[in-house]
Design a protein around this motif. Structure first.
Motif, short mmCIF file in Angstrom:
data_model
loop_
_atom_site.label_atom_id
_atom_site.label_comp_id
_atom_site.label_asym_id
_atom_site.label_seq_id
_atom_site.Cartn_x
_atom_site.Cartn_y
_atom_site.Cartn_z
N THR A 38 -13.48 130.38 2.73
CA THR A 38 -12.70 129.49 1.86
C THR A 38 -11.41 129.04 2.51
N THR A 42 -11.35 125.78 5.97
CA THR A 42 -10.73 124.57 5.46
C THR A 42 -9.86 123.93 6.53
N LEU A 43 -9.02 124.74 7.15
CA LEU A 43 -8.16 124.20 8.19
C LEU A 43 -8.98 123.80 9.41
N LEU A 63 -8.16 100.95 11.25
CA LEU A 63 -7.85 102.24 10.66
C LEU A 63 -9.09 102.91 10.07
N SER A 64 -9.24 104.20 10.37
CA SER A 64 -10.39 104.93 9.82
C SER A 64 -9.87 106.02 8.91
N LEU A 65 -10.14 105.88 7.63
CA LEU A 65 -9.58 106.84 6.68
C LEU A 65 -10.63 107.56 5.84
N HIS A 66 -11.92 107.24 6.04
CA HIS A 66 -12.86 107.87 5.11
C HIS A 66 -13.03 109.35 5.36
N LEU A 68 -10.69 111.26 4.89
CA LEU A 68 -9.95 111.81 3.76
C LEU A 68 -10.90 112.24 2.65
N LEU A 69 -11.96 111.45 2.47
CA LEU A 69 -12.93 111.79 1.42
C LEU A 69 -13.63 113.11 1.72
N LEU A 72 -11.30 115.78 0.87
CA LEU A 72 -11.17 115.91 -0.59
C LEU A 72 -12.35 116.68 -1.18
N LEU A 75 -12.28 120.34 -0.28
CA LEU A 75 -11.29 121.10 -1.04
C LEU A 75 -11.77 121.35 -2.46
N ILE A 76 -12.60 120.45 -2.97
CA ILE A 76 -13.10 120.66 -4.33
C ILE A 76 -14.26 121.66 -4.33
N PRO A 79 -13.93 126.16 -2.94
CA PRO A 79 -13.56 127.19 -3.90
C PRO A 79 -14.61 127.40 -4.98
N LEU B 20 -12.44 103.89 0.43
CA LEU B 20 -12.53 104.87 1.50
C LEU B 20 -13.97 105.06 1.96
N ASN B 23 -14.69 102.41 4.04
CA ASN B 23 -13.76 102.42 5.16
C ASN B 23 -13.33 100.99 5.50
N ASN B 111 -9.18 126.52 -8.45
CA ASN B 111 -9.38 126.02 -7.09
C ASN B 111 -8.16 126.28 -6.22
#
Lengths: 115, 162
Positions: A38, A42-43, A63-66, A68-69, A72, A75-76, A79, B20, B23, B111
């Motif tokens: 857990t 994550t890191l 820019l490539s940001l997906h 982040l999803l 996300l 992280l959900i 746990p 996102l 993208n 969480n």
């Protein structure tokens, strides 16, 4: 320069994933083992995702940001699965003991066995 | 306004997730995502019987930033605990009394606990009044409970108004 940064994050990410796995292998009981995947993982994944964002953002496609999803959702879900495993273990172990008794005694008391 | 946009924050996050996923910031995708973000909450609003009321939405941002920092610290802590074979670990189960009145807030707290230093949430009591936590290495149970209540539960109470 950017390549250096990318590889730095890759190495850091890989290191933490490794530590998480080592923890999974050598910690003595199930509940303690849950801490490895857990947290450290994550890191680990986080570092690799940062590296991915840096690398693909530096290419022509912009820019490539997906990533982040991915972070996300990780992280959900991490746990939740840990909670599920821990809960299953508690209820299996307490199957004939406190859990059942408490439940029969009524929902007001709630809770599970405590070691 | 209320009728056509029942959950503004939900719409906003849907829109964000759509862009996102693709993208991209192409105008067509922005438009399509915006339409979906408007339509989905409208069609699903009846499946949310008691959706959480956000009292202080901006507080979420500081909470997330704090959480990201704590996750980093948590990783270092756990990594250190794993790699030190000589150190004797003192694992323990802790029962944390809950003051949150909203299911969604409890989920967020659960969480959070799993992601932060040395603790994994293990079981929620049936009456939702206490949470069983497993901690990897505890010095002081009272102190751990106080830290969680002060650092995570209090802000969540403020955010979700419960």
């Amino acid at each position: 320069m950017l390549d250096l940064l990318t590889s730095f994050f890759l190495v850091v990410g890989g290191l933490f994933a490794l530590i998480g796995s080592i923890g999974l292998a050598r910690l003595p009981d199930l509940f303690m083992r849950l801490h490895g995947p857990t947290k450290a993982t994550t890191l680990g994944v986080g570092g690799i995702l940062i590296a991915s964002m840096l690398h693909f953002s530096s290419l022509d496609s912009g820019l490539s940001l997906h990533e982040l999803l991915v972070a996300l959702f990780l992280l959900i879900t991490a746990p939740v699965s840990a909670h599920l495993i821990a809960r299953t273990m508690i209820h299996l172990r307490g199957g004939t003991g406190t859990v059942v008794d408490e439940r029969e005694a009524g929902p007001q008391q709630g809770g599970t066995d405590q070691r | 306004m209320k009728r056509w946009l029942p959950q503004p924050l939900f719409s906003l996050s849907l829109w964000g997730v759509w862009l996102l996923l693709g993208n991209t910031l192409a105008p067509g995708q922005i438009l399509l995502g915006g339409l979906l973000a408007l339509a989905l909450p409208l069609f699903t609003v009846r499946f949310w019987p008691d959706r959480p009321r956000l009292r202080r939405p901006l507080r979420i941002l500081t909470y997330i930033l704090m959480l990201l920092w704590d996750i980093t610290v948590a990783n270092l802590t756990v990594a250190r605990l794993i790699l030190h074979p000589t150190r004797k670990l003192r694992p323990a189960f802790i029962r944390l009394p809950l003051d949150l009145g909203n299911d969604f807030a409890i989920v967020v707290l659960t969480n959070t606990i799993s992601l932060t230093p040395g603790t994994v949430s293990a079981d929620l009591s049936l009456d939702r009044r206490s949470l069983l936590i497993h901690a990897l290495d505890v010095d002081d149970v009272e102190q751990t409970i106080a830290r969680i209540k002060h650092r995570y539960e209090r802000p969540l109470q403020e955010i979700f108004a419960c």
